[in-house]
Design a protein around this motif. Structure first.
Motif, PDB file in Angstrom:
ATOM      1  N   LYS A  72     -31.986 -14.292 -53.254  1.00  0.00           N
ATOM      2  CA  LYS A  72     -31.951 -14.189 -51.791  1.00  0.00           C
ATOM      3  C   LYS A  72     -30.565 -13.863 -51.231  1.00  0.00           C
ATOM      4  N   PRO A  73     -29.485 -14.459 -51.752  1.00  0.00           N
ATOM      5  CA  PRO A  73     -28.175 -14.109 -51.193  1.00  0.00           C
ATOM      6  C   PRO A  73     -27.882 -12.608 -51.256  1.00  0.00           C
ATOM      7  N   LEU A  74     -28.343 -11.959 -52.313  1.00  0.00           N
ATOM      8  CA  LEU A  74     -28.125 -10.513 -52.430  1.00  0.00           C
ATOM      9  C   LEU A  74     -28.962  -9.750 -51.404  1.00  0.00           C
ATOM     10  N   VAL A  75     -30.191 -10.180 -51.194  1.00  0.00           N
ATOM     11  CA  VAL A  75     -31.050  -9.559 -50.179  1.00  0.00           C
ATOM     12  C   VAL A  75     -30.380  -9.647 -48.816  1.00  0.00           C
ATOM     13  N   PHE A  76     -29.856 -10.833 -48.498  1.00  0.00           N
ATOM     14  CA  PHE A  76     -29.233 -11.020 -47.188  1.00  0.00           C
ATOM     15  C   PHE A  76     -27.954 -10.200 -47.047  1.00  0.00           C
ATOM     16  N   PHE A  78     -27.422  -7.320 -48.556  1.00  0.00           N
ATOM     17  CA  PHE A  78     -27.919  -5.951 -48.365  1.00  0.00           C
ATOM     18  C   PHE A  78     -28.317  -5.743 -46.906  1.00  0.00           C
ATOM     19  N   ALA A  79     -29.050  -6.692 -46.353  1.00  0.00           N
ATOM     20  CA  ALA A  79     -29.489  -6.576 -44.959  1.00  0.00           C
ATOM     21  C   ALA A  79     -28.286  -6.523 -44.023  1.00  0.00           C
ATOM     22  N   ARG A  80     -27.283  -7.358 -44.272  1.00  0.00           N
ATOM     23  CA  ARG A  80     -26.076  -7.348 -43.431  1.00  0.00           C
ATOM     24  C   ARG A  80     -25.390  -5.994 -43.462  1.00  0.00           C
ATOM     25  N   GLN A  81     -25.270  -5.433 -44.666  1.00  0.00           N
ATOM     26  CA  GLN A  81     -24.524  -4.180 -44.829  1.00  0.00           C
ATOM     27  C   GLN A  81     -25.327  -2.942 -44.459  1.00  0.00           C
ATOM     28  N   ASP A  88     -32.379 -10.358 -38.978  1.00  0.00           N
ATOM     29  CA  ASP A  88     -33.119 -11.553 -38.567  1.00  0.00           C
ATOM     30  C   ASP A  88     -34.552 -11.534 -39.088  1.00  0.00           C
ATOM     31  N   GLU A  89     -35.182 -10.365 -39.053  1.00  0.00           N
ATOM     32  CA  GLU A  89     -36.555 -10.251 -39.568  1.00  0.00           C
ATOM     33  C   GLU A  89     -36.589 -10.552 -41.066  1.00  0.00           C
ATOM     34  N   ILE A  90     -35.623 -10.027 -41.787  1.00  0.00           N
ATOM     35  CA  ILE A  90     -35.563 -10.251 -43.241  1.00  0.00           C
ATOM     36  C   ILE A  90     -35.321 -11.732 -43.536  1.00  0.00           C
ATOM     37  N   ARG A  91     -34.444 -12.381 -42.777  1.00  0.00           N
ATOM     38  CA  ARG A  91     -34.213 -13.829 -42.965  1.00  0.00           C
ATOM     39  C   ARG A  91     -35.519 -14.607 -42.771  1.00  0.00           C
ATOM     40  N   GLN A 108     -39.622   0.222 -47.654  1.00  0.00           N
ATOM     41  CA  GLN A 108     -40.417   1.449 -47.766  1.00  0.00           C
ATOM     42  C   GLN A 108     -40.533   2.115 -46.390  1.00  0.00           C
ATOM     43  N   ARG A 109     -40.861   1.328 -45.391  1.00  0.00           N
ATOM     44  CA  ARG A 109     -41.006   1.869 -44.034  1.00  0.00           C
ATOM     45  C   ARG A 109     -39.691   2.427 -43.495  1.00  0.00           C
ATOM     46  N   LYS A 110     -38.576   1.831 -43.890  1.00  0.00           N
ATOM     47  CA  LYS A 110     -37.257   2.252 -43.406  1.00  0.00           C
ATOM     48  C   LYS A 110     -36.606   3.281 -44.332  1.00  0.00           C
ATOM     49  N   ASN A 111     -37.357   3.742 -45.334  1.00  0.00           N
ATOM     50  CA  ASN A 111     -36.823   4.692 -46.325  1.00  0.00           C
ATOM     51  C   ASN A 111     -35.528   4.178 -46.962  1.00  0.00           C
ATOM     52  N   ALA A 112     -35.509   2.891 -47.285  1.00  0.00           N
ATOM     53  CA  ALA A 112     -34.312   2.275 -47.845  1.00  0.00           C
ATOM     54  C   ALA A 112     -34.554   1.650 -49.218  1.00  0.00           C
ATOM     55  N   LEU A 113     -35.717   1.903 -49.813  1.00  0.00           N
ATOM     56  CA  LEU A 113     -36.022   1.274 -51.094  1.00  0.00           C
ATOM     57  C   LEU A 113     -35.063   1.726 -52.193  1.00  0.00           C
ATOM     58  N   ASP A 114     -34.765   3.016 -52.264  1.00  0.00           N
ATOM     59  CA  ASP A 114     -33.823   3.507 -53.276  1.00  0.00           C
ATOM     60  C   ASP A 114     -32.431   2.927 -53.055  1.00  0.00           C
ATOM     61  N   ARG A 115     -32.040   2.781 -51.787  1.00  0.00           N
ATOM     62  CA  ARG A 115     -30.734   2.193 -51.490  1.00  0.00           C
ATOM     63  C   ARG A 115     -30.689   0.736 -51.956  1.00  0.00           C
ATOM     64  N   TRP A 116     -31.808   0.013 -51.802  1.00  0.00           N
ATOM     65  CA  TRP A 116     -31.879  -1.368 -52.277  1.00  0.00           C
ATOM     66  C   TRP A 116     -31.728  -1.414 -53.794  1.00  0.00           C
ATOM     67  N   TYR A 117     -32.463  -0.565 -54.498  1.00  0.00           N
ATOM     68  CA  TYR A 117     -32.375  -0.577 -55.958  1.00  0.00           C
ATOM     69  C   TYR A 117     -30.956  -0.243 -56.428  1.00  0.00           C
ATOM     70  N   ASP A 118     -30.308   0.708 -55.798  1.00  0.00           N
ATOM     71  CA  ASP A 118     -28.920   1.030 -56.149  1.00  0.00           C
ATOM     72  C   ASP A 118     -27.998  -0.160 -55.887  1.00  0.00           C
TER      73      ASP A 118
END
Length: 152
Positions: A72-76, A78-81, A88-91, A108-118
Protein backbone atom coordinates in the motif's frame (compact mmCIF):
# COMPACT_ATOMS: atom_id res chain seq x y z
CA UNK A 1 30.60 -13.60 4.37
CA UNK A 2 29.41 -12.01 1.12
CA UNK A 3 27.50 -14.15 -1.34
CA UNK A 4 26.94 -13.56 -5.04
CA UNK A 5 23.58 -14.25 -6.69
CA UNK A 6 21.99 -13.94 -10.09
CA UNK A 7 19.60 -10.98 -10.27
CA UNK A 8 16.86 -12.97 -12.01
CA UNK A 9 17.05 -15.76 -9.40
CA UNK A 10 16.86 -13.23 -6.56
CA UNK A 11 13.90 -11.50 -8.18
CA UNK A 12 12.16 -14.84 -8.71
CA UNK A 13 12.71 -15.80 -5.05
CA UNK A 14 11.42 -12.39 -3.94
CA UNK A 15 8.29 -12.72 -6.10
CA UNK A 16 7.69 -16.21 -4.69
CA UNK A 17 8.10 -15.00 -1.10
CA UNK A 18 5.77 -12.06 -1.85
CA UNK A 19 3.01 -14.17 -3.36
CA UNK A 20 0.00 -14.12 -1.06
CA UNK A 21 0.17 -13.02 2.54
CA UNK A 22 3.46 -12.87 4.47
CA UNK A 23 4.46 -16.34 5.64
CA UNK A 24 2.42 -18.28 3.07
CA UNK A 25 5.50 -18.70 0.89
CA UNK A 26 9.08 -18.53 2.08
CA UNK A 27 12.40 -18.39 0.31
CA UNK A 28 15.85 -18.60 1.82
CA UNK A 29 19.26 -17.82 0.44
CA UNK A 30 22.05 -20.12 1.59
CA UNK A 31 24.88 -17.76 2.48
CA UNK A 32 27.49 -20.43 1.74
CA UNK A 33 26.33 -21.71 -1.65
CA UNK A 34 24.24 -18.84 -2.99
CA UNK A 35 21.39 -21.27 -3.69
CA UNK A 36 17.77 -20.44 -3.01
CA UNK A 37 15.40 -22.73 -1.11
CA UNK A 38 11.60 -22.56 -1.33
CA UNK A 39 8.73 -23.48 0.96
CA UNK A 40 5.00 -22.88 0.95
CA UNK A 41 2.28 -23.67 3.45
CA UNK A 42 -0.21 -23.92 0.59
CA UNK A 43 1.10 -27.27 -0.68
CA UNK A 44 3.87 -29.75 0.01
CA UNK A 45 7.38 -28.38 0.29
CA UNK A 46 8.98 -27.62 -3.04
CA UNK A 47 12.42 -28.49 -1.66
CA UNK A 48 13.65 -29.96 1.59
CA UNK A 49 13.58 -27.17 4.16
CA UNK A 50 16.64 -27.18 6.44
CA UNK A 51 16.10 -27.78 10.15
CA UNK A 52 18.39 -24.84 10.90
CA UNK A 53 16.62 -22.41 8.51
CA UNK A 54 16.44 -19.85 11.31
CA UNK A 55 20.26 -19.76 11.61
CA UNK A 56 20.98 -16.29 10.21
CA UNK A 57 24.66 -17.09 9.78
CA UNK A 58 23.77 -19.85 7.29
CA UNK A 59 20.55 -18.59 5.71
CA UNK A 60 19.00 -15.29 4.81
CA UNK A 61 15.23 -15.06 4.60
CA UNK A 62 14.04 -13.36 1.43
CA UNK A 63 11.63 -10.58 2.43
CA UNK A 64 7.97 -10.25 1.52
CA UNK A 65 7.21 -7.10 -0.48
CA UNK A 66 5.37 -5.64 2.52
CA UNK A 67 8.62 -5.76 4.51
CA UNK A 68 10.14 -3.42 1.89
CA UNK A 69 7.11 -1.07 1.82
CA UNK A 70 6.13 -2.25 -1.65
CA UNK A 71 2.44 -2.78 -0.84
CA UNK A 72 0.00 0.00 0.00
CA UNK A 73 2.71 2.60 0.73
CA UNK A 74 3.93 2.23 -2.85
CA UNK A 75 0.40 2.60 -4.24
CA UNK A 76 -0.05 5.79 -2.25
CA UNK A 77 3.31 7.17 -3.40
CA UNK A 78 2.35 6.42 -7.01
CA UNK A 79 -0.97 8.22 -6.50
CA UNK A 80 0.80 11.23 -4.95
CA UNK A 81 3.27 11.49 -7.82
CA UNK A 82 1.30 10.36 -10.87
CA UNK A 83 -2.42 10.72 -10.08
CA UNK A 84 -2.68 13.43 -7.42
CA UNK A 85 -6.29 14.24 -8.37
CA UNK A 86 -7.23 10.61 -7.61
CA UNK A 87 -5.26 10.32 -4.36
CA UNK A 88 -8.23 10.56 -1.97
CA UNK A 89 -10.25 8.06 -4.00
CA UNK A 90 -7.33 5.62 -4.04
CA UNK A 91 -6.87 5.99 -0.25
CA UNK A 92 -10.56 5.17 0.25
CA UNK A 93 -10.27 2.12 -2.04
CA UNK A 94 -7.69 0.63 0.29
CA UNK A 95 -10.01 0.80 3.28
CA UNK A 96 -11.89 -2.22 1.91
CA UNK A 97 -11.18 -5.69 0.56
CA UNK A 98 -10.56 -5.99 -3.17
CA UNK A 99 -8.66 -2.72 -3.30
CA UNK A 100 -6.02 -3.81 -5.82
CA UNK A 101 -8.66 -4.86 -8.34
CA UNK A 102 -10.44 -1.52 -7.99
CA UNK A 103 -7.09 0.30 -8.16
CA UNK A 104 -6.16 -1.46 -11.38
CA UNK A 105 -9.61 -0.71 -12.85
CA UNK A 106 -9.04 2.97 -12.09
CA UNK A 107 -5.59 2.83 -13.67
CA UNK A 108 -7.11 1.22 -16.75
CA UNK A 109 -9.68 4.00 -17.04
CA UNK A 110 -6.97 6.66 -16.61
CA UNK A 111 -4.62 4.94 -19.09
CA UNK A 112 -2.03 4.69 -16.31
CA UNK A 113 -1.67 0.92 -15.89
CA UNK A 114 1.66 0.75 -17.76
CA UNK A 115 2.94 3.69 -15.74
CA UNK A 116 2.01 1.81 -12.54
CA UNK A 117 3.84 -1.32 -13.65
CA UNK A 118 6.94 0.71 -14.53
CA UNK A 119 6.78 2.55 -11.21
CA UNK A 120 6.30 -0.69 -9.28
CA UNK A 121 9.14 -2.47 -11.13
CA UNK A 122 11.61 0.38 -10.53
CA UNK A 123 10.67 0.63 -6.85
CA UNK A 124 10.98 -3.14 -6.44
CA UNK A 125 14.40 -3.21 -8.07
CA UNK A 126 15.66 -0.31 -5.95
CA UNK A 127 14.32 -1.80 -2.71
CA UNK A 128 15.65 -5.28 -3.47
CA UNK A 129 19.08 -3.99 -4.46
CA UNK A 130 19.24 -1.85 -1.28
CA UNK A 131 18.18 -4.85 0.82
CA UNK A 132 20.86 -6.96 -0.88
CA UNK A 133 23.56 -4.42 -0.18
CA UNK A 134 22.60 -4.19 3.51
CA UNK A 135 22.74 -8.00 3.73
CA UNK A 136 26.10 -8.45 1.98
CA UNK A 137 24.70 -9.89 -1.24
CA UNK A 138 26.48 -9.14 -4.49
CA UNK A 139 24.15 -9.19 -7.47
CA UNK A 140 25.48 -10.53 -10.73
CA UNK A 141 24.19 -8.69 -13.80
CA UNK A 142 21.14 -10.21 -15.46
CA UNK A 143 21.87 -12.19 -18.59
CA UNK A 144 20.34 -11.19 -21.88
CA UNK A 145 19.92 -8.04 -23.95
CA UNK A 146 19.72 -5.69 -20.93
CA UNK A 147 23.22 -6.63 -19.81
CA UNK A 148 24.89 -6.50 -23.20
CA UNK A 149 27.30 -3.63 -23.77
CA UNK A 150 26.10 -0.54 -25.56
CA UNK A 151 27.32 -0.72 -29.18
CA UNK A 152 26.83 2.88 -30.27
Amino acid sequence: MPVSVDWNELLHAFEFASFGQPGEHEALLCRKTGKFLWQTDVEEDIEAWPDDADDEEKYLSIPHKKELDLGKPLVFEFARQILPDEYDEIRRMFDKRGAYARFKDLLQRKNALDRWYDFENKATETALRDWSEVNGITIEPAAGPASEPDRR
